[in-house]
Scaffold this active site. Structure first.
Site, mmCIF file in Angstrom:
data_model
loop_
_atom_site.group_PDB
_atom_site.id
_atom_site.type_symbol
_atom_site.label_atom_id
_atom_site.label_comp_id
_atom_site.label_asym_id
_atom_site.label_seq_id
_atom_site.Cartn_x
_atom_site.Cartn_y
_atom_site.Cartn_z
ATOM 1 N N TYR A 277 0.846 -1.204 0.000
ATOM 2 C CA TYR A 277 0.000 0.000 0.000
ATOM 3 C C TYR A 277 0.880 1.252 0.000
ATOM 4 O O TYR A 277 0.698 2.161 -0.810
ATOM 5 C CB TYR A 277 -0.912 -0.014 1.235
ATOM 6 C CG TYR A 277 -1.763 1.231 1.377
ATOM 7 C CD1 TYR A 277 -2.946 1.359 0.656
ATOM 8 C CD2 TYR A 277 -1.383 2.286 2.213
ATOM 9 C CE1 TYR A 277 -3.728 2.507 0.773
ATOM 10 C CE2 TYR A 277 -2.155 3.423 2.334
ATOM 11 C CZ TYR A 277 -3.334 3.525 1.614
ATOM 12 O OH TYR A 277 -4.102 4.661 1.709
HETATM 13 N N1 LIG Z 1 -9.244 5.826 5.143
HETATM 14 C C1 LIG Z 1 -8.082 6.433 5.434
HETATM 15 O O1 LIG Z 1 -7.713 6.630 6.613
HETATM 16 C C2 LIG Z 1 -7.178 6.908 4.311
HETATM 17 C C3 LIG Z 1 -5.948 7.538 4.661
HETATM 18 C C4 LIG Z 1 -5.102 7.997 3.641
HETATM 19 C C5 LIG Z 1 -5.493 7.827 2.320
HETATM 20 N N2 LIG Z 1 -6.685 7.205 2.026
HETATM 21 C C6 LIG Z 1 -7.030 7.050 0.605
HETATM 22 O O2 LIG Z 1 -8.353 7.522 0.367
HETATM 23 C C7 LIG Z 1 -8.931 6.784 -0.728
HETATM 24 C C8 LIG Z 1 -10.287 6.217 -0.299
HETATM 25 O O3 LIG Z 1 -10.067 5.290 0.759
HETATM 26 P P1 LIG Z 1 -11.255 4.754 1.673
HETATM 27 O O4 LIG Z 1 -10.734 4.794 3.063
HETATM 28 O O5 LIG Z 1 -12.523 5.416 1.329
HETATM 29 O O6 LIG Z 1 -11.272 3.202 1.233
HETATM 30 P P2 LIG Z 1 -12.490 2.167 1.106
HETATM 31 O O7 LIG Z 1 -13.600 2.524 2.002
HETATM 32 O O8 LIG Z 1 -11.860 0.829 1.248
HETATM 33 O O9 LIG Z 1 -12.978 2.384 -0.408
HETATM 34 C C9 LIG Z 1 -12.138 2.046 -1.470
HETATM 35 C C10 LIG Z 1 -12.924 2.210 -2.757
HETATM 36 O O10 LIG Z 1 -12.048 1.890 -3.850
HETATM 37 C C11 LIG Z 1 -12.728 0.956 -4.677
HETATM 38 N N3 LIG Z 1 -11.795 0.141 -5.457
HETATM 39 C C12 LIG Z 1 -10.828 -0.695 -5.033
HETATM 40 N N4 LIG Z 1 -10.214 -1.269 -6.086
HETATM 41 C C13 LIG Z 1 -10.796 -0.780 -7.197
HETATM 42 C C14 LIG Z 1 -10.601 -0.980 -8.584
HETATM 43 N N5 LIG Z 1 -9.668 -1.838 -9.056
HETATM 44 N N6 LIG Z 1 -11.373 -0.295 -9.459
HETATM 45 C C15 LIG Z 1 -12.310 0.564 -9.004
HETATM 46 N N7 LIG Z 1 -12.575 0.783 -7.703
HETATM 47 C C16 LIG Z 1 -11.809 0.118 -6.807
HETATM 48 C C17 LIG Z 1 -13.556 0.133 -3.712
HETATM 49 O O11 LIG Z 1 -14.546 -0.600 -4.430
HETATM 50 P P3 LIG Z 1 -15.218 -1.972 -3.844
HETATM 51 O O12 LIG Z 1 -16.344 -1.529 -2.959
HETATM 52 O O13 LIG Z 1 -15.682 -2.681 -5.072
HETATM 53 O O14 LIG Z 1 -14.148 -2.699 -3.093
HETATM 54 C C18 LIG Z 1 -14.115 1.253 -2.853
HETATM 55 O O15 LIG Z 1 -15.169 1.901 -3.514
HETATM 56 C C19 LIG Z 1 -7.911 5.690 -1.085
HETATM 57 O O16 LIG Z 1 -7.126 6.144 -2.169
HETATM 58 C C20 LIG Z 1 -7.074 5.585 0.177
HETATM 59 O O17 LIG Z 1 -5.783 5.072 -0.088
HETATM 60 C C21 LIG Z 1 -7.535 6.748 2.976
#
Ligand SMILES: NC(=O)c1ccc[n+]([C@@H]2O[C@H](COP(=O)([O-])OP(=O)(O)OC[C@H]3O[C@@H](n4cnc5c(N)ncnc54)[C@H](OP(=O)(O)O)[C@@H]3O)[C@@H](O)[C@H]2O)c1
Length: 245
Positions: free
Chosen positions: A170
């Site tokens: 990651y």
């Molecule tokens: N949460 C945090 O604390 C945090 C911190 C720093 C950065 N971020 C970044 O913020 C962004 C959103 O994260 P989140 O926390 O909202 O994660 P999340 O709740 O796990 O959501 C991830 C999303 O990405 C989709 N996804 C994964 N693989 C994909 C693919 N191959 N094609 C299209 N869609 C795909 C998932 O779809 P499915 O439902 O089909 O799996 C889901 O809609 C990410 O880039 C993450 O790295 C998050």
């Protein structure tokens, strides 16, 4: 003013869904994309039911080239332009025992939000030098770094060669996406390309252990996406603050 069009990847849940909601609330026409058609349509239906009619669904799996090309054709035909692209989709890339993650975060609560910031977790001097040298960075160099990481991962040499051992895939993939974004910013000076860390957000990705809500996490990316003033290209933001790459 002409209505702007946005595409959000991974828009069916978490930060992505909230970004779609906030963009649509600001009058943007949003293409909410998801790799799973059913989940994406459900998310769009919920947004429509809350009064946000300017949201359309289109399928997109960001690792499937044919799916990307179909989306491009859809946007070209339906809107004839794209103003905002939020490259939000991601996976953790590993199965983590939630208790172990919780222990890690108790020891270092800032760890999660710093995973996107490479000097915190890569001590390989050669890699740091390559990624920091934006003037000489290239697609080939990013591929080389990716190849080096994969080799060390397979050979069990992560720690020995200066990669963070936990959630390494990651962290490295985020670093490479950030570096690639800087390259894009350089190659396309007419576009504004920047990276945002939304903070440690309570989502499925971290088993709900985040510190802020998805609504809060979406604020910085939405603020940057809506901005009409130029000058943020090639920058990296920790929420709303400019930070070091
Ligand atoms: N949460 C945090 O604390 C945090 C911190 C720093 C950065 N971020 C970044 O913020 C962004 C959103 O994260 P989140 O926390 O909202 O994660 P999340 O709740 O796990 O959501 C991830 C999303 O990405 C989709 N996804 C994964 N693989 C994909 C693919 N191959 N094609 C299209 N869609 C795909 C998932 O779809 P499915 O439902 O089909 O799996 C889901 O809609 C990410 O880039 C993450 O790295 C998050």
């Amino acid at each position: 003013m002409e209505t702007r069009v946005a595409v959000v990847t991974g828009g069916n849940r978490g930060v992505g869904l909230e970004i779609c909601r906030q963009l649509a609330s600001n009058g943007i026409l949003v293409v909410l994309t998801a790799r799973d058609e059913e989940k994406g349509c459900q998310a769009v239906k919920a947004l429509h039911q809350s009064g946000l009619s300017g949201v359309t669904f289109h399928q997109l799996d960001v690792i499937d080239r044919s799916s990307i090309l179909l989306l491009v054709e859809f946007v070209r035909t339906k809107f004839g332009k794209l103003d905002i692209l939020v490259n939000n989709a991601a996976i953790g890339g590993t199965t983590i025992d939630p208790e172990r993650l919780s222990e890690l975060l108790k020891q270092d609560p800032k760890a999660s939000s710093q995973l996107d910031y490479f000097p915190q977790f890569i001590s390989n001097e050669g890699v740091i030098k390559v990624l920091s040298d934006i003037d000489n960075l290239s697609d080939e160099k990013l591929k080389d770094v990716s190849g080096m990481f994969l080799k060390d991962f397979k050979d069990g040499n992560l720690e020995a060669n200066g990669w963070q051992p936990v959630t390494s895939a990651y962290a490295v993939s985020k670093t490479l996406v950030n570096a690639y974004s800087r390259l894009l910013a350089k190659k396309h000076p007419l576009l504004e390309v920047c990276c945002v860390n939304p903070g440690f957000v309570k989502t499925d990705m971290n088993y709900g252990m985040g510190l802020i809500s998805a609504e809060e996490g979406a604020k910085a990316p939405v603020r940057l996406a809506l901005q009409e003033l130029r000058g943020h290209s090639c920058l990296y933001f920790e929420q709303c603050e400019i930070a070091e790459f």
